[in-house]
Design a protein around this motif. Structure first.
Motif, mmCIF file in Angstrom:
data_model
loop_
_atom_site.group_PDB
_atom_site.id
_atom_site.type_symbol
_atom_site.label_atom_id
_atom_site.label_comp_id
_atom_site.label_asym_id
_atom_site.label_seq_id
_atom_site.Cartn_x
_atom_site.Cartn_y
_atom_site.Cartn_z
ATOM 1 N N UNK A 1 -0.978 -39.480 -19.546
ATOM 2 C CA UNK A 1 -0.248 -39.817 -20.772
ATOM 3 C C UNK A 1 1.143 -39.184 -20.797
ATOM 4 N N UNK A 2 1.244 -37.917 -20.426
ATOM 5 C CA UNK A 2 2.525 -37.210 -20.488
ATOM 6 C C UNK A 2 3.554 -37.774 -19.521
ATOM 7 N N UNK A 3 3.105 -38.510 -18.516
ATOM 8 C CA UNK A 3 4.008 -39.010 -17.478
ATOM 9 C C UNK A 3 4.445 -40.459 -17.693
ATOM 10 N N UNK A 4 3.862 -41.145 -18.660
ATOM 11 C CA UNK A 4 4.126 -42.573 -18.817
ATOM 12 C C UNK A 4 5.482 -42.833 -19.460
ATOM 13 N N UNK A 5 6.129 -43.893 -19.015
ATOM 14 C CA UNK A 5 7.363 -44.353 -19.626
ATOM 15 C C UNK A 5 7.029 -45.044 -20.953
ATOM 16 N N UNK A 6 7.654 -44.613 -22.035
ATOM 17 C CA UNK A 6 7.269 -45.136 -23.347
ATOM 18 C C UNK A 6 7.594 -46.623 -23.501
ATOM 19 N N UNK A 7 8.634 -47.110 -22.818
ATOM 20 C CA UNK A 7 8.971 -48.527 -22.915
ATOM 21 C C UNK A 7 7.944 -49.385 -22.173
ATOM 22 N N UNK A 8 7.495 -48.908 -21.021
ATOM 23 C CA UNK A 8 6.433 -49.623 -20.304
ATOM 24 C C UNK A 8 5.137 -49.594 -21.105
ATOM 25 N N UNK A 9 4.871 -48.459 -21.762
ATOM 26 C CA UNK A 9 3.669 -48.350 -22.584
ATOM 27 C C UNK A 9 3.698 -49.379 -23.707
ATOM 28 N N UNK A 10 4.848 -49.534 -24.337
ATOM 29 C CA UNK A 10 4.987 -50.512 -25.416
ATOM 30 C C UNK A 10 4.788 -51.931 -24.894
ATOM 31 N N UNK A 11 5.261 -52.183 -23.684
ATOM 32 C CA UNK A 11 5.095 -53.512 -23.084
ATOM 33 C C UNK A 11 3.619 -53.803 -22.820
ATOM 34 N N UNK A 12 2.879 -52.800 -22.369
ATOM 35 C CA UNK A 12 1.446 -52.987 -22.157
ATOM 36 C C UNK A 12 0.721 -53.299 -23.461
ATOM 37 N N UNK A 13 1.092 -52.594 -24.513
ATOM 38 C CA UNK A 13 0.485 -52.880 -25.819
ATOM 39 C C UNK A 13 0.815 -54.311 -26.252
ATOM 40 N N UNK A 14 2.046 -54.720 -26.027
ATOM 41 C CA UNK A 14 2.467 -56.060 -26.430
ATOM 42 C C UNK A 14 1.699 -57.145 -25.677
ATOM 43 N N UNK A 15 1.555 -56.979 -24.373
ATOM 44 C CA UNK A 15 0.893 -58.011 -23.563
ATOM 45 C C UNK A 15 -0.625 -57.914 -23.674
ATOM 46 N N UNK A 16 -1.164 -56.725 -23.459
ATOM 47 C CA UNK A 16 -2.623 -56.594 -23.380
ATOM 48 C C UNK A 16 -3.302 -56.734 -24.734
ATOM 49 N N UNK A 17 -2.761 -56.054 -25.735
ATOM 50 C CA UNK A 17 -3.396 -56.093 -27.059
ATOM 51 C C UNK A 17 -2.858 -57.233 -27.916
ATOM 52 N N UNK A 18 -1.558 -57.262 -28.130
ATOM 53 C CA UNK A 18 -1.011 -58.322 -28.969
ATOM 54 C C UNK A 18 -1.168 -59.694 -28.323
ATOM 55 N N UNK A 19 -1.074 -59.745 -26.990
ATOM 56 C CA UNK A 19 -1.306 -61.015 -26.308
ATOM 57 C C UNK A 19 -2.710 -61.530 -26.553
ATOM 58 N N UNK A 20 -3.689 -60.633 -26.485
ATOM 59 C CA UNK A 20 -5.066 -61.025 -26.765
ATOM 60 C C UNK A 20 -5.226 -61.444 -28.217
#
Length: 243
Positions: free
Chosen positions: A93-112
């Motif tokens: 978690x501490x190493x993740x890029x916050x913009x990439x994290x937001x993109x994953x939420x957008x595609x994986x969760x919001x996309x679903x």
């Protein structure tokens, strides 16, 4: 579904990996397929190979899903919709890029969410909508974020949709480790890893059955299900040992 060879199926996330293998499996039994993904080139190549219709869309962009559903609706009801599209970016978690994290939420969760909200109207009465979670969503594990968090949310969303849409056959797909370009990013050993073709076989067989969740390979999924059932004082002590 009296004649499986006459099924009309929309597969989302079909340009590579599990999605492409699932598309090929259904094509072999004669289904009429609509394939979607963001990557137009690979998607069209696969559609040409197996005699399917390519319909590019990005599940992270609701407008493209609205356009796709409107286009599909013009040709009559579907028997199945199988949503497999996702992004993956493993790491602590501490190493993740916050913009990439937001993109994953957008595609994986919001996309679903977009598919769950818009796609059921395309199905015939009793038609099937399968959404893709992951065994990574069963319990928090090291380096699983933020992918694992989105998949935990997808599992919850699918359970809710199952309770709400009694007029549709709502299913959950929970893959373990599958050897794909996505999992090639992992820098750790993947237990019980299987091929995309093996995953496709499990998915097709499972969706033909009556259970809510299609999970595989069971030598991995059952162990993680057991871990999830343990009290936190035990399960968290065990997950701390995973590096």
């Amino acid at each position: 579904m009296s004649d499986l060879s006459q099924e009309r199926i929309w597969i989302i996330g079909a340009s590579s990996g599990i999605g492409a293998a699932v598309a090929k499996a259904y094509a072999k039994r004669g289904a009429s397929l609509i394939l979607s993904a963001r990557s137009q080139g690979p998607l069209q190549a696969l559609a040409d190979e197996i005699g399917a219709t390519a319909l590019a869309c990005d599940v992270g962009e609701r407008a493209t899903i609205e356009e796709a559903t409107a286009q599909i609706a013009q040709s009559g009801p579907l028997d199945r919709i199988i949503h497999l599209a996702a992004l993956y970016d493993p790491g602590a978690i501490a190493e993740l890029d916050h913009e990439k994290a937001a993109q994953l939420v957008q595609v994986n969760l919001m996309g679903t969410f977009h598919i769950a909200q818009l796609a059921p109207s395309l199905l015939r009465e009793g038609g099937q909508l399968a959404l893709c979670g992951s065994v990574a969503g069963y319990i928090g594990l090291p380096k699983g974020q933020i992918y694992s968090a989105t998949k935990a949310a997808v599992i919850n969303l699918t359970e809710s949709l199952r309770a709400e849409r009694k007029d549709r056959d709502i299913r959950l797909i929970s893959p373990g480790f599958v050897s794909t370009p996505m999992t090639a990013k992992n820098d750790f050993d993947m237990p019980a890893v299987i091929t995309p073709d093996a995953a496709a076989t499990a998915i097709v067989r499972g969706l033909d059955g009556s259970g809510f969740e299609v999970h595989f390979p069971r030598r991995l999924t059952l162990a993680l299900k057991l871990l999830r059932l343990l009290p936190y004082r035990i399960s968290l002590a065990l997950t701390k040992r995973i590096v």
